[in-house]
Design a protein around this motif. Structure first.
Motif, PDB file in Angstrom:
ATOM      1  N   VAL A 176       6.573   8.890   9.331  1.00  0.00           N
ATOM      2  CA  VAL A 176       5.643   9.181   8.228  1.00  0.00           C
ATOM      3  C   VAL A 176       6.404   9.843   7.085  1.00  0.00           C
ATOM      4  CG1 VAL A 176       3.661   9.452   9.772  1.00  0.00           C
ATOM      5  CG2 VAL A 176       5.017  11.468   9.151  1.00  0.00           C
ATOM      6  N   GLU A 177       5.759   9.863   5.922  1.00  0.00           N
ATOM      7  CA  GLU A 177       6.285  10.627   4.795  1.00  0.00           C
ATOM      8  C   GLU A 177       5.128  11.379   4.154  1.00  0.00           C
ATOM      9  OE1 GLU A 177       8.073   7.770   2.215  1.00  0.00           O
ATOM     10  OE2 GLU A 177       6.182   7.170   1.284  1.00  0.00           O
ATOM     11  N   GLU A 178       5.442  12.565   3.625  1.00  0.00           N
ATOM     12  CA  GLU A 178       4.400  13.438   3.094  1.00  0.00           C
ATOM     13  C   GLU A 178       3.905  12.948   1.740  1.00  0.00           C
ATOM     14  OE1 GLU A 178       3.510  18.202   2.348  1.00  0.00           O
ATOM     15  OE2 GLU A 178       5.467  17.532   3.072  1.00  0.00           O
ATOM     16  N   ILE A 179       2.608  13.065   1.521  1.00  0.00           N
ATOM     17  CA  ILE A 179       1.996  12.804   0.217  1.00  0.00           C
ATOM     18  C   ILE A 179       1.896  14.148  -0.489  1.00  0.00           C
ATOM     19  CG2 ILE A 179      -0.067  11.972  -0.984  1.00  0.00           C
ATOM     20  CD1 ILE A 179      -0.609  10.175   1.454  1.00  0.00           C
ATOM     21  N   LYS A 180       2.693  14.351  -1.506  1.00  0.00           N
ATOM     22  CA  LYS A 180       2.818  15.676  -2.108  1.00  0.00           C
ATOM     23  C   LYS A 180       1.844  15.913  -3.265  1.00  0.00           C
ATOM     24  CE  LYS A 180       7.699  15.983  -0.830  1.00  0.00           C
ATOM     25  NZ  LYS A 180       9.100  16.136  -1.307  1.00  0.00           N
ATOM     26  N   ASN A 181       1.456  14.846  -3.948  1.00  0.00           N
ATOM     27  CA  ASN A 181       0.606  15.000  -5.123  1.00  0.00           C
ATOM     28  C   ASN A 181      -0.814  15.371  -4.712  1.00  0.00           C
ATOM     29  OD1 ASN A 181      -1.299  13.996  -7.321  1.00  0.00           O
ATOM     30  ND2 ASN A 181       0.690  13.805  -8.336  1.00  0.00           N
ATOM     31  N   GLN A 182      -1.302  16.487  -5.215  1.00  0.00           N
ATOM     32  CA  GLN A 182      -2.618  16.986  -4.823  1.00  0.00           C
ATOM     33  C   GLN A 182      -3.730  16.036  -5.264  1.00  0.00           C
ATOM     34  OE1 GLN A 182      -3.305  21.186  -5.339  1.00  0.00           O
ATOM     35  NE2 GLN A 182      -5.479  20.892  -5.744  1.00  0.00           N
ATOM     36  N   GLU A 220       0.836  -1.204   0.000  1.00  0.00           N
ATOM     37  CA  GLU A 220       0.000   0.000   0.000  1.00  0.00           C
ATOM     38  C   GLU A 220       0.868   1.250   0.000  1.00  0.00           C
ATOM     39  OE1 GLU A 220      -3.224   0.201   2.859  1.00  0.00           O
ATOM     40  OE2 GLU A 220      -3.256  -1.986   3.012  1.00  0.00           O
ATOM     41  N   ILE A 221       1.923   1.216   0.797  1.00  0.00           N
ATOM     42  CA  ILE A 221       2.834   2.362   0.866  1.00  0.00           C
ATOM     43  C   ILE A 221       3.490   2.599  -0.490  1.00  0.00           C
ATOM     44  CG2 ILE A 221       5.002   3.185   1.876  1.00  0.00           C
ATOM     45  CD1 ILE A 221       4.176   1.716   4.470  1.00  0.00           C
ATOM     46  N   GLU A 222       3.998   1.523  -1.111  1.00  0.00           N
ATOM     47  CA  GLU A 222       4.662   1.663  -2.402  1.00  0.00           C
ATOM     48  C   GLU A 222       3.698   2.145  -3.475  1.00  0.00           C
ATOM     49  OE1 GLU A 222       7.813   1.512  -3.018  1.00  0.00           O
ATOM     50  OE2 GLU A 222       8.235   1.066  -0.911  1.00  0.00           O
ATOM     51  N   GLN A 223       2.456   1.696  -3.389  1.00  0.00           N
ATOM     52  CA  GLN A 223       1.449   2.142  -4.359  1.00  0.00           C
ATOM     53  C   GLN A 223       1.258   3.653  -4.273  1.00  0.00           C
ATOM     54  OE1 GLN A 223      -2.436   0.410  -3.813  1.00  0.00           O
ATOM     55  NE2 GLN A 223      -3.423   2.108  -4.879  1.00  0.00           N
ATOM     56  N   ARG A 224       1.125   4.170  -3.055  1.00  0.00           N
ATOM     57  CA  ARG A 224       0.934   5.618  -2.896  1.00  0.00           C
ATOM     58  C   ARG A 224       2.180   6.381  -3.310  1.00  0.00           C
ATOM     59  NH1 ARG A 224      -1.281   4.378   2.293  1.00  0.00           N
ATOM     60  NH2 ARG A 224      -3.537   4.064   2.147  1.00  0.00           N
ATOM     61  N   ARG A 225       3.349   5.815  -3.023  1.00  0.00           N
ATOM     62  CA  ARG A 225       4.583   6.486  -3.410  1.00  0.00           C
ATOM     63  C   ARG A 225       4.646   6.683  -4.928  1.00  0.00           C
ATOM     64  NH1 ARG A 225       8.904   3.206   0.445  1.00  0.00           N
ATOM     65  NH2 ARG A 225       8.811   4.627   2.239  1.00  0.00           N
ATOM     66  N   GLN A 226       4.269   5.634  -5.654  1.00  0.00           N
ATOM     67  CA  GLN A 226       4.331   5.750  -7.111  1.00  0.00           C
ATOM     68  C   GLN A 226       3.222   6.655  -7.633  1.00  0.00           C
ATOM     69  OE1 GLN A 226       5.399   2.702  -9.688  1.00  0.00           O
ATOM     70  NE2 GLN A 226       6.575   1.504  -8.211  1.00  0.00           N
ATOM     71  N   GLN A 227       2.051   6.580  -7.028  1.00  0.00           N
ATOM     72  CA  GLN A 227       0.981   7.509  -7.410  1.00  0.00           C
ATOM     73  C   GLN A 227       1.399   8.941  -7.120  1.00  0.00           C
ATOM     74  OE1 GLN A 227      -2.421   6.178  -5.201  1.00  0.00           O
ATOM     75  NE2 GLN A 227      -3.109   4.792  -6.811  1.00  0.00           N
ATOM     76  N   ASP A 228       2.074   9.128  -5.995  1.00  0.00           N
ATOM     77  CA  ASP A 228       2.504  10.463  -5.594  1.00  0.00           C
ATOM     78  C   ASP A 228       3.508  11.036  -6.587  1.00  0.00           C
ATOM     79  OD1 ASP A 228       2.335  12.604  -3.866  1.00  0.00           O
ATOM     80  OD2 ASP A 228       3.983  11.930  -2.603  1.00  0.00           O
ATOM     81  N   GLY A 229       4.221  10.150  -7.274  1.00  0.00           N
ATOM     82  CA  GLY A 229       5.203  10.599  -8.243  1.00  0.00           C
ATOM     83  C   GLY A 229       4.616  10.953  -9.595  1.00  0.00           C
ATOM     84  N   GLY A 242       1.178   8.052 -21.310  1.00  0.00           N
ATOM     85  CA  GLY A 242       2.086   7.063 -20.741  1.00  0.00           C
ATOM     86  C   GLY A 242       2.074   6.985 -19.234  1.00  0.00           C
ATOM     87  N   VAL A 243       1.194   7.719 -18.577  1.00  0.00           N
ATOM     88  CA  VAL A 243       1.113   7.654 -17.120  1.00  0.00           C
ATOM     89  C   VAL A 243       0.127   6.567 -16.728  1.00  0.00           C
ATOM     90  CG1 VAL A 243       0.520   8.908 -15.038  1.00  0.00           C
ATOM     91  CG2 VAL A 243       1.667  10.085 -16.914  1.00  0.00           C
ATOM     92  N   THR A 244       0.549   5.702 -15.821  1.00  0.00           N
ATOM     93  CA  THR A 244      -0.300   4.600 -15.402  1.00  0.00           C
ATOM     94  C   THR A 244      -1.400   5.100 -14.480  1.00  0.00           C
ATOM     95  OG1 THR A 244       1.667   3.213 -15.456  1.00  0.00           O
ATOM     96  CG2 THR A 244      -0.281   2.294 -14.394  1.00  0.00           C
ATOM     97  N   SER A 245      -2.626   4.712 -14.737  1.00  0.00           N
ATOM     98  CA  SER A 245      -3.731   5.129 -13.885  1.00  0.00           C
ATOM     99  C   SER A 245      -3.658   4.381 -12.561  1.00  0.00           C
ATOM    100  CB  SER A 245      -5.070   4.839 -14.571  1.00  0.00           C
ATOM    101  OG  SER A 245      -5.218   3.451 -14.771  1.00  0.00           O
ATOM    102  N   PRO A 246      -4.219   4.919 -11.492  1.00  0.00           N
ATOM    103  CA  PRO A 246      -4.096   4.294 -10.169  1.00  0.00           C
ATOM    104  C   PRO A 246      -4.532   2.835 -10.093  1.00  0.00           C
ATOM    105  CG  PRO A 246      -4.862   6.545  -9.952  1.00  0.00           C
ATOM    106  CD  PRO A 246      -4.818   6.249 -11.425  1.00  0.00           C
ATOM    107  N   PRO A 247      -5.706   2.418 -10.668  1.00  0.00           N
ATOM    108  CA  PRO A 247      -6.069   1.001 -10.550  1.00  0.00           C
ATOM    109  C   PRO A 247      -5.061   0.073 -11.209  1.00  0.00           C
ATOM    110  CG  PRO A 247      -7.972   2.322 -11.147  1.00  0.00           C
ATOM    111  CD  PRO A 247      -6.777   3.212 -11.286  1.00  0.00           C
ATOM    112  N   ALA A 248      -4.599   0.458 -12.421  1.00  0.00           N
ATOM    113  CA  ALA A 248      -3.613  -0.378 -13.103  1.00  0.00           C
ATOM    114  C   ALA A 248      -2.297  -0.392 -12.334  1.00  0.00           C
ATOM    115  CB  ALA A 248      -3.397   0.134 -14.517  1.00  0.00           C
ATOM    116  N   LEU A 249      -1.958   0.740 -11.754  1.00  0.00           N
ATOM    117  CA  LEU A 249      -0.728   0.837 -10.974  1.00  0.00           C
ATOM    118  C   LEU A 249      -0.790  -0.074  -9.768  1.00  0.00           C
ATOM    119  CD1 LEU A 249       1.984   2.201 -10.408  1.00  0.00           C
ATOM    120  CD2 LEU A 249       0.748   4.000  -9.226  1.00  0.00           C
TER     121      LEU A 249
END
Length: 576
Positions: free
Chosen positions: A514-520, A57-66, A76-83
């Protein structure tokens, strides 16, 4: 939603799924074997399964956050469900429903929309995690509870203190797992699991409440036995070093039931987030989530009630009242924060600044509805009560730092103390974070930051927990890996106060966990999912009660669940 792919027969499913390399055999005390046709790695005990799932779950959010906000999937950006599937679909991950050979051969994956695959994975995870949980319970039973060497070192009462009603908890898990397995064997495309969760929560999961409440004595007596029973200590050391325990401690097995019931609620919540609105699956998920939340609430309340009463009795024994005595023990009172601060003395003159008597220590006991200002005795074991005030009559005023001598200072005003007078105290704390924590604890509802999660905006700072933290003080919040929190306050010396999204609990924790989630967009998605759960719970309360009547019991609208290790309470709520 139905599809034209013909499902295999029950026998075909059993043959295809029962691969000797992937089958999970679960033996029980009734001398028969449950064959669960799931890809649960044989070495995965629940503690490992749970940590792996949370790390994903953490890694999923990290990649979404990027991901860059506003960039379309066509670029070419992977959508969250596919990610999510991509992150879980690798050799180091937990098994996926879509990776089952029988699913891949059926052709379902070419016809199911991605959203339906995500729902299948969410339901599949609930089942596989239950299998891993039962496996860990079996280790607790066969390796520890039934071990003759260990049993011979304990009295009958100590056995009860350590293991409580764990055998009843195991029976509940066994029944639950069998029903889940039967559902999976009915069809490759899992129809639902939340109806099974609800049924078992109503009929069987009350055993969790008894077990969790007993944990207050379980932990205390385990420490006592370890210290005073050498034979037990030696036997336990040998058992914990056995290979199939995989380096896990005995206590990690004891806390499994509480971890499981809280995790099960989150797994149902994940299904609810993805269920189609106004569908039967959503209705079942709402009912199951409400019932699990009620069980968790009763667990927490039972533990808190026992812990708080013991704590109040312990505190009252140390208090000495100089004049007017204040009754401390009350069923509606509990400790929020305690600790030593420095009371500033005399006017802020140059002469006073040079004096050694610039400040002297006082010790504060802050309860949910009362403040006691005390002074330690010379022995350090007693506290003389100097002043007291109801919490609703407290006010605080932050003061700017004026050099090292007056750093971390704030004013505490008692609008009506024990002598019915207005008094003020200038208090100095050891750090900036300690000052802010005292201000927030003394007067939490005097600032606008305490808005509800639903009122927050995507721009509000969010973090996710990357390392579990257990609260050390009553005003702290215990958080688990992958928890998402809104940030309400932060200090420059490494502390944050946050509000956990899934239950609204507030408290302090160190920034390092904790780590910050930067992506709005990710923050907005987290808020939308939280709001979806909230609205579904509200909208489903009446319908949930109506549907739940078939289970023989109305499902109440569940209030916010309090934190197992502590709670953040607004005095205005207490007064109501």
């Amino acid at each position: 939603m139905t599809f034209s792919v013909p499902p295999p027969t029950h026998a075909q499913t059993k043959v295809l799924l029962n691969n000797p390399n992937n089958i999970l055999l679960l033996s029980n005390k009734h001398d028969h074997v449950l064959i669960l046709s799931l890809f649960v790695p044989p070495a995965f005990l629940y503690q490992e399964y749970r940590d792996t799932s949370k790390q994903q779950e953490i890694e999923q959010r990290r990649q979404q956050d990027g991901l860059t906000s506003g960039v379309s999937a066509g670029l070419g950006v992977t959508s969250p469900p596919a990610l999510q599937l991509q992150l879980r679909n690798n050799s180091r991950s937990l098994s996926l429903w879509q990776n089952l050979e029988v699913v891949q051969q059926s052709g379902l994956l070419t016809q199911l929309p991605q959203r339906e695959v995500i729902i299948q994975e969410a339901m599949f995870e609930l089942v596989t995690s239950e299998a891993s949980y039962y496996k860990s319970l079996e280790v607790l039973e066969t390796h520890f509870l039934k071990n003759p060497v260990l049993v011979n070192t304990l009295s009958q009462s100590d056995m009860h203190f350590l293991f409580s009603n764990i055998e009843e908890v195991m029976k509940a898990s066994e029944r639950f797992l069998m029903d889940l397995e039967n559902r999976i064997e009915q069809s490759l495309q899992i129809s639902d699991v939340c109806d099974i969760v609800y049924d078992h929560a109503i009929k069987h999961f009350h055993v969790f409440i008894t077990y969790v409440i007993n944990q207050v004595y379980q932990e205390k007596n385990y420490r006592r036995i370890l210290q005073g029973n050498q034979s037990f200590r030696e036997a336990m050391a040998q058992l914990e070093n056995q290979p199939h325990v995989r380096g896990l401690s005995f206590t990690s097995f004891l806390i499994l039931p509480f971890q499981r019931i809280t995790r099960l609620k989150m797994l149902v919540q994940n299904i609810l987030k993805r269920a189609e609105e106004n569908s039967d699956m959503e209705a079942n998920a709402i009912k199951a989530h409400q019932q699990l939340e009620q069980i968790v609430k009763e667990c927490n309340e039972g533990v808190r009630k026992m812990s708080r009463t013991e704590e109040l009795i312990s505190i009252e024994k140390t208090l000495e009242f100089k004049s007017k005595s204040v009754p401390v023990i009350s069923h509606s009172r509990w400790l929020l924060k305690k600790g030593e601060v420095q009371q500033m003395a005399g006017p802020k003159s140059t002469r006073t600044m040079r004096s050694k008597k610039l400040h002297h220590p006082v010790y504060l006991f802050l309860f949910n509805n009362l403040l006691l200002i005390t002074k330690r005795s010379s022995s350090g074991e007693k506290f003389q009560v100097l002043d007291s005030c109801t919490r609703a009559m407290l006010r605080t005023e932050d003061m700017e730092d004026q050099g090292q001598m007056l750093a971390n200072v704030f004013n505490l005003k008692l609008l009506e103390n024990q002598e019915e007078r207005h008094v003020s105290y200038m208090l100095k704390t050891s750090s900036m974070s300690d000052k802010l924590r005292w201000i927030c604890a003394l007067t939490p509802n005097r600032r606008t930051r305490f808005m509800s999660t639903s009122a927050r905006q995507p721009a509000s700072p969010q973090v996710q927990c990357i390392q579990s933290y257990s609260s050390q003080e009553p005003d702290e919040l215990s958080i688990e890996m992958a928890d998402v929190l809104n940030i309400l306050e932060r200090t420059d010396d490494g502390w944050m106060m946050g509000e956990r999204l899934h239950d609204g609990e507030k408290g302090w924790f160190p920034c390092r966990v904790v780590e910050e989630i930067k992506n709005q967009e990710v923050r907005a998605q987290n808020l939308r999912e939280c709001q979806r759960i909230h609205l579904a719970q509200e909208g489903g309360a009446s319908s949930g009660s109506r549907l739940g009547s078939r289970g023989g019991r109305r499902t109440p609208k569940t209030p916010k669940v309090s934190n197992f290790f502590g709670t953040w309470t607004d005095p205005s709520e207490e007064e109501q």
